[in-house]
Design an enzyme around this catalytic site. Structure first.
Site, PDB file in Angstrom:
ATOM      1  N   ASP A  92      -9.247  10.865  18.077  1.00  0.00           N
ATOM      2  CA  ASP A  92      -9.117   9.436  18.401  1.00  0.00           C
ATOM      3  C   ASP A  92     -10.268   9.056  19.330  1.00  0.00           C
ATOM      4  O   ASP A  92     -10.450   9.661  20.383  1.00  0.00           O
ATOM      5  CB  ASP A  92      -7.760   9.226  19.088  1.00  0.00           C
ATOM      6  N   ARG A 139      -2.699  -2.190  -3.335  1.00  0.00           N
ATOM      7  CA  ARG A 139      -3.944  -1.508  -2.992  1.00  0.00           C
ATOM      8  C   ARG A 139      -4.005  -0.217  -3.812  1.00  0.00           C
ATOM      9  O   ARG A 139      -3.098   0.625  -3.753  1.00  0.00           O
ATOM     10  CB  ARG A 139      -3.960  -1.162  -1.503  1.00  0.00           C
ATOM     11  N   LYS A 156       3.400   0.709   3.048  1.00  0.00           N
ATOM     12  CA  LYS A 156       2.957  -0.233   4.069  1.00  0.00           C
ATOM     13  C   LYS A 156       2.976  -1.604   3.391  1.00  0.00           C
ATOM     14  O   LYS A 156       2.545  -1.714   2.239  1.00  0.00           O
ATOM     15  CB  LYS A 156       1.508   0.146   4.441  1.00  0.00           C
ATOM     16  N   ILE A 164     -12.995   1.283  15.697  1.00  0.00           N
ATOM     17  CA  ILE A 164     -14.095   1.690  16.584  1.00  0.00           C
ATOM     18  C   ILE A 164     -15.191   0.634  16.578  1.00  0.00           C
ATOM     19  O   ILE A 164     -15.697   0.239  17.639  1.00  0.00           O
ATOM     20  CB  ILE A 164     -14.634   3.075  16.142  1.00  0.00           C
ATOM     21  N   ASN A 207       0.873  -1.175   0.000  1.00  0.00           N
ATOM     22  CA  ASN A 207       0.000   0.000   0.000  1.00  0.00           C
ATOM     23  C   ASN A 207       0.912   1.227   0.000  1.00  0.00           C
ATOM     24  O   ASN A 207       1.527   1.554   1.012  1.00  0.00           O
ATOM     25  CB  ASN A 207      -0.868  -0.055   1.266  1.00  0.00           C
ATOM     26  N   ARG A 257     -12.920  14.239   9.550  1.00  0.00           N
ATOM     27  CA  ARG A 257     -13.733  14.631   8.380  1.00  0.00           C
ATOM     28  C   ARG A 257     -15.185  14.816   8.799  1.00  0.00           C
ATOM     29  O   ARG A 257     -15.708  14.065   9.617  1.00  0.00           O
ATOM     30  CB  ARG A 257     -13.669  13.566   7.290  1.00  0.00           C
ATOM     31  N   GLY A 266     -11.252   6.759   9.173  1.00  0.00           N
ATOM     32  CA  GLY A 266     -12.299   7.060   8.192  1.00  0.00           C
ATOM     33  C   GLY A 266     -13.473   6.140   8.508  1.00  0.00           C
ATOM     34  O   GLY A 266     -13.283   5.112   9.164  1.00  0.00           O
ATOM     35  N   GLU A 317      -7.969  -6.000   5.702  1.00  0.00           N
ATOM     36  CA  GLU A 317      -7.884  -5.546   4.309  1.00  0.00           C
ATOM     37  C   GLU A 317      -6.691  -6.166   3.582  1.00  0.00           C
ATOM     38  O   GLU A 317      -6.785  -6.499   2.403  1.00  0.00           O
ATOM     39  CB  GLU A 317      -7.840  -4.022   4.259  1.00  0.00           C
ATOM     40  N   HIS A 319     -13.361   2.075   0.960  1.00  0.00           N
ATOM     41  CA  HIS A 319     -13.301   0.971   1.948  1.00  0.00           C
ATOM     42  C   HIS A 319     -13.903  -0.323   1.383  1.00  0.00           C
ATOM     43  O   HIS A 319     -14.314  -1.200   2.147  1.00  0.00           O
ATOM     44  CB  HIS A 319     -14.092   1.293   3.243  1.00  0.00           C
TER      45      HIS A 319
HETATM   46  P1  ADP Z   1      -7.573   3.186  10.251  1.00  0.00           P
HETATM   47  O1  ADP Z   1      -8.713   3.776   9.495  1.00  0.00           O
HETATM   48  O2  ADP Z   1      -6.430   4.121  10.403  1.00  0.00           O
HETATM   49  O3  ADP Z   1      -7.192   1.787   9.829  1.00  0.00           O
HETATM   50  P2  ADP Z   1      -8.494   1.866  12.665  1.00  0.00           P
HETATM   51  O4  ADP Z   1      -9.386   0.873  12.043  1.00  0.00           O
HETATM   52  O5  ADP Z   1      -7.238   1.382  13.305  1.00  0.00           O
HETATM   53  O6  ADP Z   1      -8.165   3.075  11.729  1.00  0.00           O
HETATM   54  O7  ADP Z   1      -9.370   2.632  13.782  1.00  0.00           O
HETATM   55  C1  ADP Z   1      -8.854   3.705  14.518  1.00  0.00           C
HETATM   56  C2  ADP Z   1      -9.920   4.182  15.475  1.00  0.00           C
HETATM   57  O8  ADP Z   1     -10.274   3.086  16.331  1.00  0.00           O
HETATM   58  C3  ADP Z   1      -9.442   5.311  16.364  1.00  0.00           C
HETATM   59  O9  ADP Z   1     -10.444   6.306  16.483  1.00  0.00           O
HETATM   60  C4  ADP Z   1      -9.253   4.607  17.689  1.00  0.00           C
HETATM   61  O10 ADP Z   1      -9.451   5.469  18.770  1.00  0.00           O
HETATM   62  C5  ADP Z   1     -10.358   3.585  17.641  1.00  0.00           C
HETATM   63  N1  ADP Z   1     -10.144   2.532  18.646  1.00  0.00           N
HETATM   64  C6  ADP Z   1      -9.170   1.602  18.689  1.00  0.00           C
HETATM   65  N2  ADP Z   1      -9.279   0.862  19.819  1.00  0.00           N
HETATM   66  C7  ADP Z   1     -10.345   1.346  20.504  1.00  0.00           C
HETATM   67  C8  ADP Z   1     -10.982   1.033  21.749  1.00  0.00           C
HETATM   68  N3  ADP Z   1     -10.523   0.049  22.520  1.00  0.00           N
HETATM   69  N4  ADP Z   1     -12.065   1.753  22.118  1.00  0.00           N
HETATM   70  C9  ADP Z   1     -12.528   2.751  21.339  1.00  0.00           C
HETATM   71  N5  ADP Z   1     -11.972   3.102  20.163  1.00  0.00           N
HETATM   72  C10 ADP Z   1     -10.908   2.425  19.742  1.00  0.00           C
END
Ligand code: ADP
Length: 425
Positions: free
Chosen positions: A296, A105, A24, A345, A17, A255, A226, A398, A194
């Site tokens: 976050d 990707r 990555k 999330i 990626n 966003r 995202g 992914e 996505h």
């Molecule tokens: P990306 O789109 O960069 O791949 P991820 O799928 O890793 O992102 O998701 C990142 C989000 O997931 C961040 O907002 C992070 O705070 C949230 N997140 C990760 N672990 C937890 C948790 N235990 N509780 C709540 N939110 C979380």
């Protein structure tokens, strides 16, 4: 040739990626569907670049190497990565020829790509044509292809597009109510992103329910930095929340998601903001961050738990937007077998899952509180046993999906065979 015989020859796949200043990567063993090594080269082109490389050991622990020295360009980056892949201590192969295929990707496939494809000259030209639709992504993605093809000339290369899964969306859902010429001439329409994640969790859901995907109606909710949601009818995507760009739809970390389209005009006219400033505001300073100062979700939840009212409001707006989409997608699907939460999330924030699904019992959507709050990993069901709609948490992967798709398109392909050629090109 027998397809099974073809498939067993594609044993090790490298997934790449490429971003504007990063690469990555993951090397996967396709027999076991195991990650052998993974890593990230960052700050490519800067004075000090960082290459973080992890070899996954048998006990699931990592052996990590961090190199902090200049990586001049993507070519240099991939050469250094290749060196680590074959390193006796940190690598997983003896020679780069063991990598039978490389999955790239690619963010934007436009309307040309409805599925993953073998990379040929024609494919490269078509990805180039899509640069105006995603200049920040498709250009570096192409650099990644060019560099990888020169370093791995004997491997098969496949492109897997974020947009492809959504190409089944019908015109009534992908056309904006703008002058039609803007679609015909400038290709302004909903594409959705996505797609790799939405398709991966939809397939895992079908495996879990032990039913053919083409019989299932699903709502897949990807909530990472995202975020997007998709309506899947009989296994095909029929609508999704992201649009021509990933800015539309759900509230995200930084966003804004859906917005009155006149607001950017107001910002320009009334506050005299430049296009660049507006772009930054909507993409980098809005969403959760714009409302409560934290992008976050872990931080937002922590703030809320400490009594921060704006963090509470941000979470409410976040869940409310998702809930509106669930209602809308239920309406367009007519019936629903499963609702799936995925990504950082979706997989880890029970409060958010609860907020999105509360009050939807008339739609058959219900969450069992105990199951929802039970910590866990892997695929799990959080709806009550007698729930009409299965509510599932399915961890996304992914890279594995890109590797699986790459294996599918490269397994039986040989130069000149025409296999997997895209009829749209
Ligand atoms: P990306 O789109 O960069 O791949 P991820 O799928 O890793 O992102 O998701 C990142 C989000 O997931 C961040 O907002 C992070 O705070 C949230 N997140 C990760 N672990 C937890 C948790 N235990 N509780 C709540 N939110 C979380």
């Amino acid at each position: 040739m027998d397809s099974l015989l073809c498939a067993v020859t594609v044993l090790k796949i490298l997934v790449i990626n490429t971003g504007s200043s990063s690469i990555k990567y993951q090397l996967l063993d396709m027999k076991e569907q195991q990650v052998l090594v993974s890593g990230l080269a960052e700050k490519i082109g800067e004075t000090t670049s960082i290459l973080t490389h992890k070899k996954i050991l048998a006990n699931k622990k990592n052996r990590t190497k961090i190199k902090e020295e200049r990586i001049c360009n993507h070519r240099d980056g991939l050469i250094q990565i290749t060196g680590l892949l074959v390193d006796p201590e940190y690598g997983a192969i003896r020679d780069k020829s063991e990598i039978s295929a490389i999955g790239h990707r690619i963010v934007h496939g436009g309307e040309a790509f409805i599925s993953p494809t073998i990379i040929t000259e024609k494919v490269i030209e078509a990805i180039k044509k899509n640069i105006p639709l995603a200049p920040l992504h498709n250009s570096p993605n192409l650099t990644g292809i060019e560099v990888a093809m020169s370093i791995f000339p004997n491997s098969r290369h496949a492109a897997v597009f974020d947009t492809a899964f959504h190409q089944t969306i019908p015109p009534k859902a992908f056309l904006y109510a703008l002058p039609y010429d803007l679609y015909k001439k400038e290709r302004i329409r909903r594409y959705g992103f996505h797609g790799t994640s939405h398709s991966y969790v939809a397939e895992r859901c079908a495996d879990y329910l032990n039913r053919p995907l083409k019989e299932l109606n699903l709502i897949t909710i990807h909530l990472g930095n995202g975020a997007s949601i998709a309506a899947v009818k009989n296994g095909e995507c029929i609508d999704t929340s992201m649009g021509m760009t990933p800015l539309a739809g759900l509230v995200m970390g930084t966003r804004c998601g859906d917005l009155d389209p006149a607001i950017p005009l107001f910002l320009a006219d009334h506050l005299k903001m430049s296009l660049k400033e507006i772009d930054r505001l909507l993409n980098k300073e809005s969403g959760l961050k714009g409302i409560c100062g934290a992008n976050d979700m872990r931080e937002v939840i922590e703030k809320k738990n400490k009594g921060d009212n704006l963090a509470k409001t941000a979470m409410e707006i976040y869940c409310y937007r998702i809930k509106k989409y669930i209602g809308a997608y239920f309406a367009v699907l007519g019936d629903l077998d499963a609702l799936i939460f995925t990504a950082g999330i979706g997989e880890n924030a029970p409060d958010i899952r609860k907020g999105c699904c509360s009050g939807l019992i008339r739609l058959g959507i219900e969450i069992d509180n105990t199951k929802n709050y039970q910590p866990g990993k892997g695929l799990r069901e959080i709806s009550p046993s007698a729930g009409e709609v299965k509510v599932l948490i399915i961890p996304t992967n992914e890279e594995l999906q890109i590797a699986l798709e790459t294996r599918k398109v490269t397994a039986c392909w040989s130069k000149g065979s025409g296999f997997a050629e895209n009829p749209n090109l």
